[in-house]
Design an enzyme around this catalytic site. Sequence first.
Site, mmCIF file in Angstrom:
data_model
loop_
_atom_site.group_PDB
_atom_site.id
_atom_site.type_symbol
_atom_site.label_atom_id
_atom_site.label_comp_id
_atom_site.label_asym_id
_atom_site.label_seq_id
_atom_site.Cartn_x
_atom_site.Cartn_y
_atom_site.Cartn_z
ATOM 1 N N ASP A 122 26.132 -49.918 -34.313
ATOM 2 C CA ASP A 122 25.053 -50.626 -34.996
ATOM 3 C C ASP A 122 25.151 -50.375 -36.496
ATOM 4 O O ASP A 122 26.132 -49.823 -36.987
ATOM 5 C CB ASP A 122 23.697 -50.181 -34.435
ATOM 6 N N TYR A 147 16.926 -42.123 -30.995
ATOM 7 C CA TYR A 147 17.312 -40.714 -31.108
ATOM 8 C C TYR A 147 16.072 -39.817 -31.095
ATOM 9 O O TYR A 147 15.845 -39.033 -32.008
ATOM 10 C CB TYR A 147 18.158 -40.477 -32.365
ATOM 11 N N GLU A 151 30.584 -48.129 -26.053
ATOM 12 C CA GLU A 151 30.250 -47.939 -27.474
ATOM 13 C C GLU A 151 30.811 -46.621 -27.996
ATOM 14 O O GLU A 151 30.630 -45.572 -27.380
ATOM 15 C CB GLU A 151 28.732 -47.960 -27.681
#
Length: 429
Positions: free
Chosen positions: A28, A176, A412
Site C-alpha cells: 500500500d 496495525y 503481499e
Amino acid sequence: MKWRDDSAISDGSIDNMDLSGGYYDAGDNVKFGLPMAFTTTMLSWSVLEFGDSMGDDLQHTQEAIRWATNYLLKATSTPGVIYVQVGEPNADHQCWERPEDMDTPRNVYKVDSEHPGSDVAAETAAALAAASIVFKTSDASYSQTLIKRALQVFDFADKYRGSYSDSLPSAVCPFYCSYSGYQDELLWGASWLQKATEDASYANYIVSNAQSLGLSNSDNVLSWDQKHGGAKILLARQALFNKVGSFKQFRYLGDNVVCSLLSAKHTPGGLFHGDNDQSNMQYVTSTTFLLFTYAKYLRASNQVARCGNNQFTADSIRGLAKRQIDYILGENPLGMSYMVGYSTKFPQHIHHRGSSLPSKSQHPGKIGCNDGFSEGLKNNGPNPNVLVGAIVGGPDFNDQFRDDRNDYSHSEPTTYINAPLVGCLAALA
C-alpha cells in the site's frame, strides 16, 4: 528500482512538518510508524550480528537503515510529540494507485502526553538506539544524534503510558493495532538502550520491571507487534557473556525461546507455521533470525541450549534455521522461491500497487484510483515490474500457494518480512 519515482514528497505539510522519506509498510502507500520502526530495528540488529559477512552489501544495508532513521528523526523532532503515521489508510485501501499518482489524503497522526502511544514510541526508541550502534564507528556524530533522540523518546514512552491503538483507534486499526499492548515494547526499548549505552539505570529498569512487563510469560514471538522473544534473546546474551551481573537470572530465557521454536508447528514440508495464517512468513523470518543469533551466542560462549533432558548445540540450532531459509528459497513441495525475482519459479502476481501497474516511463499518464483496480489488482497477467528480493506472505498450512494478487495474506510482501531475512542470509554467507 528503475520503475519507481519520487512520491509523497510533501508528506507532513498539512501540519507544517517535513515527513518525506521513510518506507511504506507493504503493497500500500501508507507510512505506518510501528512496523517501520520495527523494520529499522531488525535491519540494525542484522548488521550488528552478521554485518561482517555482508561484504559490499553492508554499505547498502546501512543506507537502508539511514533512510529510515532520517525519517524517524523528523517524526520525533518536536519534543513531547511523535508522528506515527502518514496517510489515511481507509481511503488508501479503497484505491489501487502507483505511489507516484497518489491523490488520497495524506493525513498525519501523532501521539503526545494526552494521547499516549508507548508501544510505537518505545519501538521507535529501540530503532534509534539499535541504529546508533550501527553507526558508532562509521559516523560518530550521527550515532550520537540517534542515541540522544532514543533516550528522549523512550522517556516519553515510559512516562506517558498507554497504547496508540487507544489514542488513534480509527487510524491504526485494524491495520496495525497493538494487540499485545505496550509492555513488551517498553521492555524491548529498554533492552536496546541498555545495549547501546551500557548505562546501569536501564539494567535496573529491566530488572525492576521484568515481571510487570511480561518477561517471564510464555510469549516467545518476535514481530512488529510482539517483542518478548527478541528481548529475551538480547537479555540472554548479556547473561551468557556476563555483561551485566544482575542479568544472570535471564540466562534461561534464550533457551526458552529456542525450545519453543524447536517444538513449534510446521507445515508438512517443514516451514514454521503458527495458528495465524495472515502473512505467516513474517514469523518465519523473525524467529529464524533469533535461532541464528542465539546459535552464534552459544557457540561463542561454548554452551548449549537445554530443553528438559535434551541438549541442542549451536550447530543443530543453525541447521534448523538453515532449513527454514532453504524452504523460502525453493526447497519446498512446490519448488517455489518465495523471494520475488530469485530462481526460476517465484510469485508473479504479488499484492503490490507499484509492482502491478505499469511504470511512469511505460505509462506517463496518471492511473486513477478506480482504474488501477482493473489495470492492476484484477489483471490476470503477471506484474509488469519485478519487485526483486521481496518476500511474500507465503504458503498456507498445507504448503499450498495460489499466487493470487487478491490473496493479500499470502501474496503481499512487507518490509518486516524482509528485514530479519537480511540477517539470516548474512549468517549463512
